[in-house]
Design a protein around this motif. Sequence first.
Motif, PDB file in Angstrom:
ATOM      1  N   MET A  21      69.506  25.589  53.597  1.00 46.33           N
ATOM      2  CA  MET A  21      69.983  24.569  54.654  1.00 46.33           C
ATOM      3  C   MET A  21      70.484  23.153  53.880  1.00 46.33           C
ATOM      4  SD  MET A  21      69.573  25.485  57.902  1.00 46.33           S
ATOM      5  CE  MET A  21      68.950  23.978  58.902  1.00 46.33           C
ATOM      6  N   ALA A  81      71.324  28.329  59.566  1.00 48.70           N
ATOM      7  CA  ALA A  81      70.356  28.881  58.911  1.00 48.70           C
ATOM      8  C   ALA A  81      70.512  30.163  58.235  1.00 48.70           C
ATOM      9  CB  ALA A  81      68.866  28.931  59.766  1.00 48.70           C
ATOM     10  N   ARG A  82      71.377  31.058  58.850  1.00 48.32           N
ATOM     11  CA  ARG A  82      71.466  32.399  58.359  1.00 48.32           C
ATOM     12  C   ARG A  82      72.937  32.881  58.862  1.00 48.32           C
ATOM     13  NH1 ARG A  82      68.475  35.554  61.654  1.00 48.32           N
ATOM     14  NH2 ARG A  82      69.903  37.095  62.377  1.00 48.32           N
ATOM     15  N   ASP A 108      70.879  29.569  64.106  1.00 44.97           N
ATOM     16  CA  ASP A 108      70.105  28.526  64.057  1.00 44.97           C
ATOM     17  C   ASP A 108      68.846  29.042  63.518  1.00 44.97           C
ATOM     18  OD1 ASP A 108      68.727  29.118  66.308  1.00 44.97           O
ATOM     19  OD2 ASP A 108      69.572  27.344  67.527  1.00 44.97           O
ATOM     20  N   ALA A 109      67.874  27.847  62.904  1.00 44.43           N
ATOM     21  CA  ALA A 109      66.816  28.320  62.573  1.00 44.43           C
ATOM     22  C   ALA A 109      65.702  28.917  63.735  1.00 44.43           C
ATOM     23  CB  ALA A 109      65.693  27.000  62.117  1.00 44.43           C
TER      24      ALA A 109
END
Length: 393
Positions: A13, A20-21, A76-77
């Motif tokens: 990040m 995030a991925r 996202d996270a």
Amino acid sequence: MTMAAVMETPVAMATASRIARVDVISDFSAAEAIWRSLETSEQLSTPYQRFDFQSAWQTHIGVQEGLKPFIVVAYDAAHQPLMLLPLAVSRENGMRVAGYLGGKHVTFNMPLFRRDFAAQATKADIDALLRGIQKHTETVDVLALVRQPKSWIGIDNPLALLPSQASTNDCPVLKMVPDEAATDRISNSFRKRLKTKEGKYRNLAGYRYMHAKSDAEVKRVLDAFFAIKPLRMAEQNLPNVFAEPGVEAFIRQACTTPRADGYIIDIHALACDEEVIAMFAGVADDNRFSMMFNTYTMSENAKYSPGLILMRTIIDAYAERGVTSLDLGIGGDDYKRMFCKDDEPIFDSFVPLTTRGRLGAVGLSSFAHAKRIVKQTPALLQMAQMLRHAFQR
């Protein structure tokens, strides 16, 4: 969903990045649920990137061309999808090149974005996306991201943060203001000329404008199109691209695949009982109609500009629906400039992912730039057309 279908890549990040991925998905069925969630009107995408359009294209054309899906999804996270980048991998001069699905049948290429992410995306987000994709350099050497709009419905395209260059061709566009007078879209004098021409058709039995709403209507118009278009292209000494493997099957499937208020590709026509006089087909959403292909009759009924009459009718019909822009596809043909006074800014990005890809990106960028110079220079364009006709003979 198999492990082979989805390759997951955690992304370190960056301070300002929401990504995030990054996953790479290698088949449509594994991507379908995420894809459809991002193509709704609440999110941000063009009509060309709908799942049904792209899957039909890959089934009938992409497979024929040996393309392998390379569908990139960024999360996202909280593990919620932020964007989906619909790509496929081909081999070009020994390189593995990932480009948008849809090939030359698509006017605009863009990821499908969650709208709030697109509106706030930063360079850190795009850098994080590229880091995630670079984890798959065993599959891809270079990204060739062509014909991308700089913005869509007033939101900047986050991929415009990548190094870029102007696309080979411009795309004329007509911007329409809600509740404006019809004569603000098309001048009163032009309307009067078209009305006089249309009067020649009023005595034809069954003459009407038709927005195809049934499979039978679609079939009638497409049967006429596939009979007439090769003749029209031969008149211009052009190859019949619609005879290429898979193209007719793709078009027929997309034109009969339903969506909420029409088909994936919508068909408009002027017709009478005896024949289809003119037709336009394109994709549409709440904001844009984008023309894909068209033709008009070979009979005496071609004399009174049926294509222009149909275009006027389509523009008015979409304006009444609240659509705010309309384009007639890539290229500056004279008839397009009769209606479309502005240009949609579109750009290309060639992004190397490997050492081999660096040389490839330079080559692809240089070739695209040279093509643009030819297209923008009348003398060079005329020479190129003469050479093309000579090779065809």
